[in-house]
Design a protein around this motif. Sequence first.
Motif, PDB file in Angstrom:
ATOM      1  N   TYR A  31       0.838  -1.207   0.000  1.00 37.08           N
ATOM      2  CA  TYR A  31       0.000   0.000   0.000  1.00 37.08           C
ATOM      3  C   TYR A  31       0.871   1.255   0.000  1.00 37.08           C
ATOM      4  O   TYR A  31       0.579   2.233  -0.675  1.00 37.08           O
ATOM      5  CB  TYR A  31      -0.937  -0.006   1.219  1.00 37.08           C
ATOM      6  N   ARG A  32       1.967   1.200   0.764  1.00 34.31           N
ATOM      7  CA  ARG A  32       2.872   2.370   0.817  1.00 34.31           C
ATOM      8  C   ARG A  32       3.479   2.633  -0.550  1.00 34.31           C
ATOM      9  O   ARG A  32       3.570   3.764  -0.997  1.00 34.31           O
ATOM     10  CB  ARG A  32       3.996   2.129   1.830  1.00 34.31           C
ATOM     11  N   LYS A  33       3.887   1.548  -1.232  1.00 38.90           N
ATOM     12  CA  LYS A  33       4.481   1.709  -2.569  1.00 38.90           C
ATOM     13  C   LYS A  33       3.460   2.341  -3.500  1.00 38.90           C
ATOM     14  O   LYS A  33       3.761   3.246  -4.267  1.00 38.90           O
ATOM     15  CB  LYS A  33       4.887   0.333  -3.128  1.00 38.90           C
ATOM     16  N   GLN A  34       2.227   1.849  -3.433  1.00 43.19           N
ATOM     17  CA  GLN A  34       1.157   2.350  -4.287  1.00 43.19           C
ATOM     18  C   GLN A  34       0.919   3.835  -4.020  1.00 43.19           C
ATOM     19  O   GLN A  34       0.761   4.639  -4.939  1.00 43.19           O
ATOM     20  CB  GLN A  34      -0.116   1.536  -3.999  1.00 43.19           C
ATOM     21  N   LYS A  35       0.946   4.192  -2.731  1.00 44.06           N
ATOM     22  CA  LYS A  35       0.714   5.580  -2.334  1.00 44.06           C
ATOM     23  C   LYS A  35       1.798   6.498  -2.903  1.00 44.06           C
ATOM     24  O   LYS A  35       1.522   7.576  -3.419  1.00 44.06           O
ATOM     25  CB  LYS A  35       0.744   5.645  -0.799  1.00 44.06           C
ATOM     26  N   VAL A  36       3.045   6.036  -2.813  1.00 41.89           N
ATOM     27  CA  VAL A  36       4.158   6.839  -3.334  1.00 41.89           C
ATOM     28  C   VAL A  36       4.010   7.002  -4.842  1.00 41.89           C
ATOM     29  O   VAL A  36       4.192   8.084  -5.396  1.00 41.89           O
ATOM     30  CB  VAL A  36       5.516   6.176  -2.986  1.00 41.89           C
ATOM     31  N   LYS A  37       3.609   5.892  -5.521  1.00 38.68           N
ATOM     32  CA  LYS A  37       3.437   5.938  -6.981  1.00 38.68           C
ATOM     33  C   LYS A  37       2.380   6.974  -7.354  1.00 38.68           C
ATOM     34  O   LYS A  37       2.567   7.788  -8.238  1.00 38.68           O
ATOM     35  CB  LYS A  37       2.993   4.551  -7.468  1.00 38.68           C
ATOM     36  N   VAL A  38       1.251   6.952  -6.622  1.00 38.83           N
ATOM     37  CA  VAL A  38       0.160   7.895  -6.910  1.00 38.83           C
ATOM     38  C   VAL A  38       0.639   9.326  -6.670  1.00 38.83           C
ATOM     39  O   VAL A  38       0.417  10.219  -7.482  1.00 38.83           O
ATOM     40  CB  VAL A  38      -1.075   7.578  -6.032  1.00 38.83           C
ATOM     41  N   ALA A  39       1.369   9.530  -5.561  1.00 38.41           N
ATOM     42  CA  ALA A  39       1.858  10.878  -5.244  1.00 38.41           C
ATOM     43  C   ALA A  39       2.799  11.366  -6.338  1.00 38.41           C
ATOM     44  O   ALA A  39       2.737  12.521  -6.763  1.00 38.41           O
ATOM     45  CB  ALA A  39       2.566  10.867  -3.898  1.00 38.41           C
ATOM     46  N   CYS A  40       3.679  10.475  -6.841  1.00 40.83           N
ATOM     47  CA  CYS A  40       4.622  10.854  -7.902  1.00 40.83           C
ATOM     48  C   CYS A  40       3.859  11.186  -9.175  1.00 40.83           C
ATOM     49  O   CYS A  40       4.158  12.164  -9.858  1.00 40.83           O
ATOM     50  CB  CYS A  40       5.609   9.728  -8.180  1.00 40.83           C
TER      51      CYS A  40
END
Length: 291
Positions: free
Chosen positions: A277-286
């Motif tokens: 979930y954290r990886k996904q969140k970072v991807k969305v933020a980027c």
Amino acid sequence: MRSFFSQKQSNFSTIRLRVPVGIIYVEQLDALKEVAARYGSGRLHLTVRKTVEIPGVANKDIPRAIAQLASVGWYSSAFGDNIRNVVACPGAYSCPNAQVDTQSLGLEIDSNFASEEDLPAKIKIAVAGCPNSCTHPILNDIGIIGVTRVKVLQDKCERCYICVEDYCRENAIKKSEEGQVIIDPEACVDCGECVGKCLSNALVAESRAYRIFVGGKLGRHPQIGTYLADILTIPEVVDMVEVVLAVYKKYGQPGERLGELINRLSMERFRQLVVDYRKQKVKVACAQLVY
Ligand code: SF4
Ligand code: SF4
Ligand code: SF4
């Protein structure tokens, strides 16, 4: 959000007020006293989660009492499947043992998540400023403990060995076969008490962190929380709480506490879901930054 519960005595209720990290400002006391005297039984009750209850309020007076309290910053919503009152010890604000700022973190968590809805069950969060754990973090759904990793600066050490005898009640400071002073990671609880005691300044803090545990609870089937991560800053801890809540919301079944979800999935799987979930969140933020 629920603000009161019906008492055994028909037509009477108890109002429960949220008191984030247990801080009450003096200007709030007048309203509390007035409401308790006018609408309640003249008595207040302090709960184990540092909330304040006003018992004996006639049901017809509940809306007026709640409105008067809200006008000076007394909020309720301390019930139901929500984020219950966030508990924190005084921490660096006033406790000599504290390794971290607990109250800023607790208030930050409260302001970010107090209105969270659609949780499978209640979530209890507690913060302690050191491993003494006065607020019992490992018995909360999310428990946070301030810790300090200690290191020995060998080039400053005079090898007097006073620290080995006197500075650690866990006997975690040891003398190696080569005569070096070392910290035994198995015995050290990262309390930070030895930091600064060495007159040669050889015992120093390598890092200070918020240690996060998940899945603890009390009640009928108590269980101890499991270690999740060491996190260095308040914004990063808030971020982690958000991720844990998101995973809980997505995978938790109605009525299932966080610890029960972890028991069902296994800690390994839960940890993986948090990482994903954290990886996904970072991807969305980027992606948001790019476009
Ligand atoms: S947990 Fe540690 S910092 Fe917090 S009140 Fe207890 S001794 Fe002080
Ligand atoms: S770390 Fe400090 S107290 Fe310990 S042996 Fe070295 S000089 Fe002495
Ligand atoms: S941090 Fe605490 S437990 Fe670890 S060596 Fe120092 S005094 Fe001992």
